[in-house]
Design a protein around this motif. Structure first.
Motif, PDB file in Angstrom:
ATOM      1  N   GLU A  80       0.824  -1.209   0.000  1.00 16.52           N
ATOM      2  CA  GLU A  80       0.000   0.000   0.000  1.00 16.52           C
ATOM      3  C   GLU A  80       0.857   1.257   0.000  1.00 16.52           C
ATOM      4  OE1 GLU A  80      -3.591   2.270   2.457  1.00 16.52           O
ATOM      5  OE2 GLU A  80      -2.519   0.607   3.398  1.00 16.52           O
ATOM      6  N   PRO A  91      -6.563  10.371   1.553  1.00 15.48           N
ATOM      7  CA  PRO A  91      -6.565   8.946   1.191  1.00 15.48           C
ATOM      8  C   PRO A  91      -6.429   8.773  -0.321  1.00 15.48           C
ATOM      9  CG  PRO A  91      -8.458   9.524   2.583  1.00 15.48           C
ATOM     10  CD  PRO A  91      -7.874  10.801   2.081  1.00 15.48           C
ATOM     11  N   ARG A  93      -5.709   5.443  -1.586  1.00 13.61           N
ATOM     12  CA  ARG A  93      -6.185   4.072  -1.796  1.00 13.61           C
ATOM     13  C   ARG A  93      -5.441   3.357  -2.921  1.00 13.61           C
ATOM     14  NH1 ARG A  93     -10.091   5.095   2.419  1.00 13.61           N
ATOM     15  NH2 ARG A  93     -11.374   6.849   1.817  1.00 13.61           N
ATOM     16  N   HIS A 228      -7.520  -0.751   7.175  1.00 20.69           N
ATOM     17  CA  HIS A 228      -8.124  -0.123   5.998  1.00 20.69           C
ATOM     18  C   HIS A 228      -9.051  -1.129   5.332  1.00 20.69           C
ATOM     19  CE1 HIS A 228      -6.946   3.337   3.056  1.00 20.69           C
ATOM     20  NE2 HIS A 228      -8.246   3.090   2.992  1.00 20.69           N
ATOM     21  N   VAL A 230     -11.743  -1.362   1.704  1.00 20.57           N
ATOM     22  CA  VAL A 230     -12.331  -0.737   0.518  1.00 20.57           C
ATOM     23  C   VAL A 230     -13.295  -1.721  -0.126  1.00 20.57           C
ATOM     24  CG1 VAL A 230     -10.313   0.724   0.066  1.00 20.57           C
ATOM     25  CG2 VAL A 230     -10.503  -1.514  -1.057  1.00 20.57           C
ATOM     26  N   ASN A 319      -6.197   6.630   6.021  1.00 16.82           N
ATOM     27  CA  ASN A 319      -7.060   5.448   6.039  1.00 16.82           C
ATOM     28  C   ASN A 319      -8.482   5.797   6.468  1.00 16.82           C
ATOM     29  OD1 ASN A 319      -6.198   5.907   8.740  1.00 16.82           O
ATOM     30  ND2 ASN A 319      -6.766   3.810   9.292  1.00 16.82           N
ATOM     31  N   PHE A 322     -13.937   4.488   3.949  1.00 16.21           N
ATOM     32  CA  PHE A 322     -14.157   4.463   2.505  1.00 16.21           C
ATOM     33  C   PHE A 322     -15.648   4.507   2.206  1.00 16.21           C
ATOM     34  CE2 PHE A 322     -14.811   1.992  -1.450  1.00 16.21           C
ATOM     35  CZ  PHE A 322     -14.049   2.747  -2.313  1.00 16.21           C
TER      36      PHE A 322
END
Length: 329
Positions: A80, A91, A93, A228, A230, A319, A322
Motif C-alpha cells: 500500500e 486517502p 487508496r 483499511h 475498501v 485510512n 471508505f
C-alpha cells in the motif's frame, strides 16, 4: 498505472483509483501501481551489487547470483502507498496484494554479524535528484532492527513469480510486510546498520505524521500500515437493479483485521460483514448481503478494525472510512 509525485498531482483524481479492477486475491502485475519520487535510475543487472555495512562485523558486497544462491522465501502481502508525502491526510487508496519472492533480510544480516548496538537498518536506493527543489543524493529510508524479529522482511527479486521489473524497483527492492510501501526501498543498492535513525530527507521531513502526545506535537514515522477496508464491488457510481445485492471488498493492516462493518445509509447504522481469515500478510476478503428497500441513490461505507482494536477514523487521515455512491433503479 503509473504516477510521479509532483506539485502538479491532481489530488482529487488520486483519491479514486480504479479499485473495481482489484477483484483478484493476487493482483495481476498489470494492475499493480508504481510510483517514483525522482527519475528512475538505470541499473545494469549484470554488475549490480548490494553493499552491507555500518555496525556489522563483516562488510558484504553481494551480486544477484549471491542472493539467488541463498535460501529463498515467499510471502503474500498487501502493498500500500502511504499517499502523497506533501498531503499525508489525503486517502489515495493505492493498494495491491502480491506474492514477493527473495531472500530474508535476516539471512543477509546474519552473514554480516550485526552489532548488538545496531537499532536501525538504513536502506539506500539508486534513485536521487531534484525533489520539489531539494537535492536528494539518494533515497534513504530506515526501519527498526526490532522489526526483523518476525523474519519476514526480505530482499525481493520477484513479484508474482516474475523477475522484479525496473519500474517496480528491480533488480532488488527491500520489502517490509506490514509497513507502507515507502519503506520498501526500490532499486536497492546499500544497507547500513546504525544506532540512530537516518538523517535523510525522506525520514526526517517527508513521511512523518504529526501527532500530539501529552500536549506536545511530535513527528511519528509512517511505518506500520493502519487498518483499511475498501469496496471493489459494486463500483463507484454503479447503477444497480433492485433485489439482493452483494457488497465485496478487501481489508488489511499491519495487524490482522478481525471485523469489517458496512453501512448502507451514510453511516447512520453499521452491520458486520462476513470476513475471511488472514494468511501471511495478505488482505482479507469481506462480503455483505444487502437488499435495498427502494430505488434511489445510496452511500455505501465500510470500515475495518484490527486485532488490537484499532479502527478507521471518519476523516482527516490516509485510512479514512471508505465510501461510494450507487444508484438502485
Amino acid at each position: 498505472m503509473s504516477a510521479y509525485w509532483s506539485t502538479g498531482v491532481d489530488l482529487p483524481n488520486l483519491q479514486q483509483p480504479a479499485l473495481a479492477r482489484l477483484t483478484d486475491f493476487v493482483t495481476p502485475l498489470a494492475h499493480v501501481f508504481f510510483l517514483r519520487h525522482m527519475a528512475m535510475p538505470e541499473i545494469d543487472r549484470a554488475t549490480w551489487r548490494l553493499a552491507v555495512g555500518g555496525l556489522v562485523q563483516y562488510e558484504l558486497s553481494l551480486s544477484l547470483a549471491d542472493l539467488e544462491a541463498m535460501p529463498q522465501t515467499e510471502v503474500c502481502a498487501v502493498h500500500e502507498c502511504a499517499g502523497h508525502p506533501l498531503h499525508p491526510t489525503v486517502p489515495v487508496r493505492r493498494v495491491a496484494n502480491v506474492v514477493w519472492r527473495g531472500v530474508r533480510l535476516s539471512e543477509v544480516l546474519k552473514q554480516a554479524c550485526v552489532s548488538p548496538a545496531a537499532r536501525f537498518v538504513w536502506s539506500y536506493g539508486a534513485d536521487g535528484g531534484d525533489y520539489h527543489g531539494i537535492d536528494i543524493p539518494a533515497y534513504v529510508k530506515d526501519m527498526p532492527v526490532s522489526e526483523l524479529h518476525g523474519g519476514e522482511a526480505m530482499l525481493a527479486t520477484h513479484m508474482n513469480s516474475e523477475p522484479l521489473s525496473d519500474k517496480h524497483g528491480g533488480p532488488v527492492r527491500l520489502v517490509v510486510p506490514g509497513f507502507y510501501g515507502t519503506n520498501s526501498t526500490k532499486w536497492l543498492v546499500r544497507l547500513a546498520l546504525s544506532d540512530t535513525r537516518s538523517p535523510g530527507y525522506f525520514t526526517t521531513v517527508m513521511y512523518n505524521d504529526r501527532v500530539v502526545k501529552d500536549g506536545i506535537e511530535q513527528l511519528s514515522p509512517v511505518w506500520r500500515v493502519a487498518p483499511h477496508a475498501v469496496m471493489v464491488q459494486p463500483s463507484e457510481h454503479a447503477r444497480l437493479t433492485s433485489g439482493s445485492q452483494k457488497i465485496v471488498g478487501w481489508a488489511w493492516g499491519a495487524d490482522a483485521i478481525t471485523r469489517v462493518e458496512v453501512s448502507t445509509d451514510e453511516g447512520t447504522r453499521w452491520a458486520d460483514a462476513q470476513l475471511d481469515a488472514r494468511n501471511d500478510h495478505a488482505w482479507q476478503r469481506f462480503e455483505f448481503e444487502w437488499s435495498p428497500p427502494s430505488s434511489g441513490t445510496y452511500q455505501l461505507r465500510c470500515r475495518a478494525f484490527d486485532s488490537t482494536g484499532l479502527g478507521q477514523p471518519e476523516h482527516g487521515v490516509r485510512n479514512a472510512v471508505f465510501s461510494i455512491s450507487v444508484t438502485v433503479e
